[in-house]
Design a protein around this motif. Structure first.
Motif, short mmCIF file in Angstrom:
data_model
loop_
_atom_site.label_atom_id
_atom_site.label_comp_id
_atom_site.label_asym_id
_atom_site.label_seq_id
_atom_site.Cartn_x
_atom_site.Cartn_y
_atom_site.Cartn_z
N PRO A 258 45.99 -12.70 -6.53
CA PRO A 258 45.00 -12.55 -5.46
C PRO A 258 44.53 -13.92 -4.99
O PRO A 258 44.77 -14.94 -5.66
CB PRO A 258 43.87 -11.77 -6.14
CG PRO A 258 43.97 -12.17 -7.58
CD PRO A 258 45.45 -12.36 -7.85
N GLU A 259 43.85 -13.95 -3.86
CA GLU A 259 43.32 -15.22 -3.38
C GLU A 259 42.30 -15.79 -4.36
O GLU A 259 42.18 -17.00 -4.53
CB GLU A 259 42.71 -15.04 -2.00
CG GLU A 259 43.75 -14.70 -0.93
CD GLU A 259 43.18 -14.71 0.46
OE1 GLU A 259 42.57 -15.73 0.86
OE2 GLU A 259 43.33 -13.70 1.16
N ARG A 260 41.54 -14.89 -5.00
CA ARG A 260 40.59 -15.30 -6.04
C ARG A 260 40.69 -14.34 -7.22
O ARG A 260 40.68 -13.13 -7.04
CB ARG A 260 39.14 -15.29 -5.52
CG ARG A 260 38.85 -16.39 -4.50
CD ARG A 260 37.37 -16.36 -4.10
NE ARG A 260 37.06 -17.40 -3.14
CZ ARG A 260 36.81 -18.67 -3.44
NH1 ARG A 260 36.81 -19.03 -4.71
NH2 ARG A 260 36.55 -19.56 -2.51
N LEU A 261 40.77 -14.90 -8.43
CA LEU A 261 40.77 -14.07 -9.62
C LEU A 261 39.37 -13.56 -9.92
O LEU A 261 38.38 -14.25 -9.67
CB LEU A 261 41.27 -14.88 -10.83
CG LEU A 261 42.75 -15.27 -10.83
CD1 LEU A 261 43.02 -16.30 -11.91
CD2 LEU A 261 43.65 -14.04 -11.02
N GLY A 262 39.29 -12.35 -10.46
CA GLY A 262 38.01 -11.82 -10.92
C GLY A 262 37.67 -12.36 -12.30
O GLY A 262 38.39 -13.21 -12.85
N GLU B 117 39.94 -14.81 -14.61
CA GLU B 117 39.46 -16.17 -14.92
C GLU B 117 39.47 -16.42 -16.41
O GLU B 117 39.88 -17.49 -16.88
CB GLU B 117 38.04 -16.36 -14.35
CG GLU B 117 37.98 -16.44 -12.84
CD GLU B 117 38.43 -17.79 -12.32
OE1 GLU B 117 38.76 -18.68 -13.13
OE2 GLU B 117 38.44 -17.97 -11.08
N THR C 273 44.59 -8.42 -14.90
CA THR C 273 44.03 -9.71 -14.50
C THR C 273 44.01 -9.89 -12.99
O THR C 273 43.25 -10.71 -12.47
CB THR C 273 44.85 -10.86 -15.11
OG1 THR C 273 46.22 -10.75 -14.68
CG2 THR C 273 44.77 -10.84 -16.62
N ARG C 274 44.85 -9.11 -12.29
CA ARG C 274 44.97 -9.28 -10.84
C ARG C 274 44.53 -8.05 -10.07
O ARG C 274 44.79 -7.94 -8.87
CB ARG C 274 46.43 -9.64 -10.51
CG ARG C 274 46.88 -10.95 -11.16
CD ARG C 274 48.39 -11.09 -11.17
NE ARG C 274 49.00 -10.06 -12.01
CZ ARG C 274 50.24 -9.60 -11.84
NH1 ARG C 274 50.99 -10.09 -10.86
NH2 ARG C 274 50.72 -8.67 -12.64
N HIS D 244 50.38 -13.54 -2.09
CA HIS D 244 50.17 -14.48 -1.01
C HIS D 244 51.30 -15.50 -0.97
O HIS D 244 52.05 -15.66 -1.92
CB HIS D 244 48.79 -15.16 -1.07
CG HIS D 244 48.52 -15.95 -2.31
ND1 HIS D 244 47.58 -15.56 -3.25
CD2 HIS D 244 49.03 -17.10 -2.78
CE1 HIS D 244 47.54 -16.44 -4.23
NE2 HIS D 244 48.39 -17.39 -3.97
N ARG E 21 47.83 -29.22 -6.64
CA ARG E 21 46.93 -28.20 -6.09
C ARG E 21 47.71 -27.28 -5.16
O ARG E 21 48.52 -27.72 -4.37
CB ARG E 21 45.78 -28.86 -5.31
CG ARG E 21 44.70 -27.90 -4.88
CD ARG E 21 43.58 -28.64 -4.15
NE ARG E 21 43.96 -28.98 -2.78
CZ ARG E 21 43.82 -28.16 -1.75
NH1 ARG E 21 43.32 -26.94 -1.93
NH2 ARG E 21 44.17 -28.53 -0.53
N ARG F 279 47.90 -24.43 -2.10
CA ARG F 279 47.23 -23.95 -0.90
C ARG F 279 47.70 -22.55 -0.57
O ARG F 279 48.90 -22.25 -0.68
CB ARG F 279 47.53 -24.86 0.30
CG ARG F 279 47.23 -26.33 0.11
CD ARG F 279 47.52 -27.11 1.40
NE ARG F 279 48.94 -27.02 1.79
CZ ARG F 279 49.45 -27.67 2.83
NH1 ARG F 279 48.67 -28.44 3.59
NH2 ARG F 279 50.75 -27.56 3.14
N ILE F 280 46.79 -21.67 -0.15
CA ILE F 280 47.18 -20.34 0.31
C ILE F 280 47.42 -20.43 1.81
O ILE F 280 46.54 -20.83 2.57
CB ILE F 280 46.09 -19.31 -0.01
CG1 ILE F 280 45.97 -19.15 -1.53
CG2 ILE F 280 46.43 -17.96 0.63
CD1 ILE F 280 44.87 -18.21 -1.97
#
Length: 369
Positions: free
Chosen positions: A266-270, A274, A328-329, A351, A362, A364-365
């Motif tokens: 995902p764009e951000r992990l929950g 994390e 996790t996702r 993504h 690093r 990038r999305i």
């Protein structure tokens, strides 16, 4: 076939453990780095299951077999693991290897939860014995094709090697791009890098996709394209995910940045993602790839199934449509999907990402599916 010591730390010879067979590429020509990440995720989850009391008080044991990207070796491993009494088989990264394992598991009546392989036709006929976490290739690669169109890249060249997986990916791209004004040109990856660059110029390609193995021939192709001034504006892409791994960055440095690939995150992990990501980073000594998260999610699913439905193989296979596990996702459930012969999570988050040219460590999305 050599058996490495069980990394779960659960060495039980009295039959008291619940065994899971794990198929992982740990030696060449397998993608060893992907195998290491997959095993790290599997192992971490097994340890956490055992720390929480195991399966109804019985420890979970991971019985690991190295597939080395060899379909025959994988099929033989499934035979051996079935004889050892595993409740299920998990894992595998390479699609053609997972297909061989799935066929053998189906024939033997052994549940197989495929962690990371994406080939749509994982089995020739529909089966109740096999489920999969990774998205089907047709789903993920259509998202990648949409990214190319959105980026204004319609004249697509693919450097490809003979493989069911690469041929399938090329077909998905062509079928999705053609009705939208895109074209796909196939270039034989046995061309010298210089000849490949000439072909890209001659055909006016706006993108080159690497449907090839890593490090050979992917690394010399990237170096040649990056060093050719005629191709300064071409987009180099790798939908299969090669740039995800540190080995890619180590081999190519700055040349390996700015190469978009599919990433099953995902764009951000929950919060769960994390926490697991932090543990995986400590184990691996580097940022965990999406493959490591696939490994953890695989064991989380099987542990929930074994606790709820027992260790009988038929009961495990019958449970796929009733799975509801927080991974996790995101929430994991399996369903029947048109064109897919196995129980499928529809869908893991996807993504398109790349390594930032200004900071190659690093990501990038670039596009979300």
């Amino acid at each position: 076939m050599n058996t490495p010591p069980s990394p779960s730390g659960a060495e039980h010879t009295d039959g008291s453990s619940v065994r899971l067979g794990a198929l992982v590429p740990l030696t060449r020509p397998g993608w060893v780095e992907a195998g290491r990440h997959l095993l790290a995720g599997l192992d971490l989850a097994v340890r956490e299951v055992n720390d929480a009391g195991g399966i109804d008080g019985r420890p979970l044991e991971l019985v690991v077999r190295d597939t080395a990207a060899d379909p025959e070796r994988a099929a033989a491993a499934v035979d051996e693991l079935a004889h050892l009494g595993v409740a299920a088989v998990v894992g595998e990264y390479h699609s053609v290897v997972a297909r061989a394992a799935a066929a053998r598991a189906d024939a033997l009546g052994v549940p197989f939860l495929c962690s990371s392989a994406v080939l749509d036709a994982l089995t020739e006929e529909p089966t109740e014995w096999v489920a999969r976490l990774a998205p089907a290739q047709s789903h993920g690669w259509r998202i990648y094709a949409d990214f190319l169109l959105r980026a204004g890249r319609r004249r697509i060249a693919v450097a490809t090697q003979p493989s069911v997986y690469w041929a399938s990916g090329t077909r998905v791209l062509r079928d999705h791009l053609a009705p939208r004004g895109g074209t796909v040109l196939e270039l034989d990856a046995t061309l010298t890098p210089e000849a490949l660059c000439d072909a890209l110029v001659d055909h006016g390609a706006t993108a080159l996709l690497l449907l090839v193995g890593h490090p050979e021939p992917a690394v010399p192709i990237v170096r040649a394209v990056r060093g050719d001034r005629r191709l300064a504006e071409i987009l180099v892409g790798a939908p299969a995910g090669q740039p995800e791994f540190a080995e890619w960055a180590a081999a190519l440095g700055g040349d390996g940045a700015g190469i978009p690939f599919l990433r099953y995150l995902p764009e951000r992990l929950g919060p769960l993602g994390e926490r697991v990501g932090k543990e995986l980073r400590e184990r691996l000594g580097e940022a965990p790839s999406f493959v490591a998260f696939e490994g953890w999610d695989t064991v989380a699913v099987l542990a929930a199934v074994l606790r709820s439905h027992g260790t009988d193989r038929a009961a495990v296979a019958e449970s796929w449509p009733r799975v509801a596990v927080e991974g996790t996702r995101g929430p994991i459930q399996f369903s029947r999907t048109p064109g897919i012969s196995v129980w499928q999570w529809t869908w893991t988050p996807i993504h398109v990402a790349d390594r930032d040219p200004a900071e190659p460590d690093r990501f990038r999305i670039l596009h979300a599916g």
